[in-house]
Design a protein around this motif. Structure first.
Motif, mmCIF file in Angstrom:
data_model
loop_
_atom_site.group_PDB
_atom_site.id
_atom_site.type_symbol
_atom_site.label_atom_id
_atom_site.label_comp_id
_atom_site.label_asym_id
_atom_site.label_seq_id
_atom_site.Cartn_x
_atom_site.Cartn_y
_atom_site.Cartn_z
ATOM 1 N N ILE A 46 41.451 37.968 39.452
ATOM 2 C CA ILE A 46 41.413 38.119 40.852
ATOM 3 C C ILE A 46 40.251 38.760 41.605
ATOM 4 O O ILE A 46 39.654 39.569 40.934
ATOM 5 C CB ILE A 46 42.616 38.985 41.114
ATOM 6 C CG1 ILE A 46 43.757 38.497 40.028
ATOM 7 C CG2 ILE A 46 42.963 39.128 42.624
ATOM 8 C CD1 ILE A 46 44.337 37.273 40.630
ATOM 9 N N VAL A 67 40.842 33.188 41.192
ATOM 10 C CA VAL A 67 41.255 33.418 42.695
ATOM 11 C C VAL A 67 40.282 34.042 43.601
ATOM 12 O O VAL A 67 39.866 35.167 43.254
ATOM 13 C CB VAL A 67 42.791 34.319 42.854
ATOM 14 C CG1 VAL A 67 43.120 34.616 44.115
ATOM 15 C CG2 VAL A 67 43.783 33.711 41.935
ATOM 16 N N ALA A 94 43.527 39.041 46.806
ATOM 17 C CA ALA A 94 44.094 39.827 45.925
ATOM 18 C C ALA A 94 45.556 40.258 46.052
ATOM 19 O O ALA A 94 46.466 40.505 45.111
ATOM 20 C CB ALA A 94 43.334 40.946 45.511
ATOM 21 N N THR A 97 48.061 36.273 46.375
ATOM 22 C CA THR A 97 47.272 35.236 45.594
ATOM 23 C C THR A 97 47.750 33.927 45.834
ATOM 24 O O THR A 97 47.071 32.960 45.640
ATOM 25 C CB THR A 97 47.261 35.540 44.216
ATOM 26 O OG1 THR A 97 48.761 35.474 43.613
ATOM 27 C CG2 THR A 97 46.682 36.993 43.789
#
Length: 255
Positions: A46, A67, A94, A97
């Protein structure tokens, strides 16, 4: 966070970020494997940025979804990791997502974690985890004292950095991270980590930081003069040691 444009502020620094940002020690993966993580665990990285932490877990045999909301950094990760099997880049934040519920065994966040909304991401990370899953948060903490270079570099950041203090204050301490995980906290570890940098690499590493002034800012040219003088005064054999302590925290966050 919106006040510091966390998803945008690295867009003009991608090339330096790719080339000069430190990686993370492989000991991180070994420590997580000691907690039961295995190479067949799927990973969501993330705030993956240019893919530095993704690379660490790809090399250990994991499949990784990176991500990242910043398009230039996401594209850099795709390009850098194009030859790595098991990687895909995903556009998401974050806190949202866009990944399915209970779809990830290991959620990781590296240096980007200090930009996240801690309450929102705790819920989001818990939502993503499979029943066996864990969250691992890690970052490189630059040492501020111990050598003339490290101490001079810290003074330089205070003198020429744009919003250095505001950014530095966002990093959580160990107790804060333990509270963030709550009852599911499994522990932390710290590992020494070092970059050996010549002057060109030091310059790139410096300008990869979002709080350092780019060309056109009144602090930029004075920064270059001061950085060159610091390097010349402290180098040994044409390089300096950029020393870190890499801290990692793991567990299953409460919701």
């Amino acid at each position: 966070m919106t006040d510091l444009r966390s998803t945008e502020r690295f867009s003009d620094r991608v090339a330096d970020y790719v080339r000069y940002r430190p990686d993370y020690p492989q000991a991180l993966v070994g420590w997580l494997h000691g907690l039961g993580v295995d190479a067949d665990w799927t990973v969501a990285d993330i705030g993956a940025g240019t893919g530095i932490s993704s690379r660490l877990f790809l090399d250990a045999g994991h499949r990784v979804t990176g991500v990242e909301p910043n398009a230039p950094m996401r594209d850099a990760a795709r390009q850098w990791l194009a030859g790595a099997e098991g990687f895909r880049a995903h556009d998401g934040t974050a806190e949202a997502t866009g990944l399915p519920d209970a779809s990830v065994d290991l959620v990781i966040a590296g240096q980007a974690f200090h930009w996240f909304d801690p309450v929102a991401v705790r819920r989001e990370f818990a939502r993503l985890l499979t029943p066996r899953g864990l969250v691992a948060i890690f970052w490189n903490t630059r040492r501020l004292v111990g050598t003339p270079f490290l101490e001079g570099y810290e003074r330089l950041l205070h003198q020429y950095g744009i919003d250095y203090v505001s950014v530095a204050e966002r990093y959580a301490d160990d107790d804060t991270m333990a509270r963030w995980f709550g009852h599911g906290y499994r522990g932390m570890a710290s590992f020494p980590h070092t970059q050996r940098l010549d002057y060109a690499q030091l310059l790139g590493r410096t300008l990869s930081s979002s709080y350092m002034p780019m060309a056109g800012h009144p602090n930029h040219e004075p920064l270059l003069v001061a950085l060159r003088a610091l390097f010349d005064a402290t180098q040994s054999g044409g390089t300096i040691a950029f020393d870190y302590d890499t801290r990692i925290f793991a567990g299953h966050p409460d919701t």
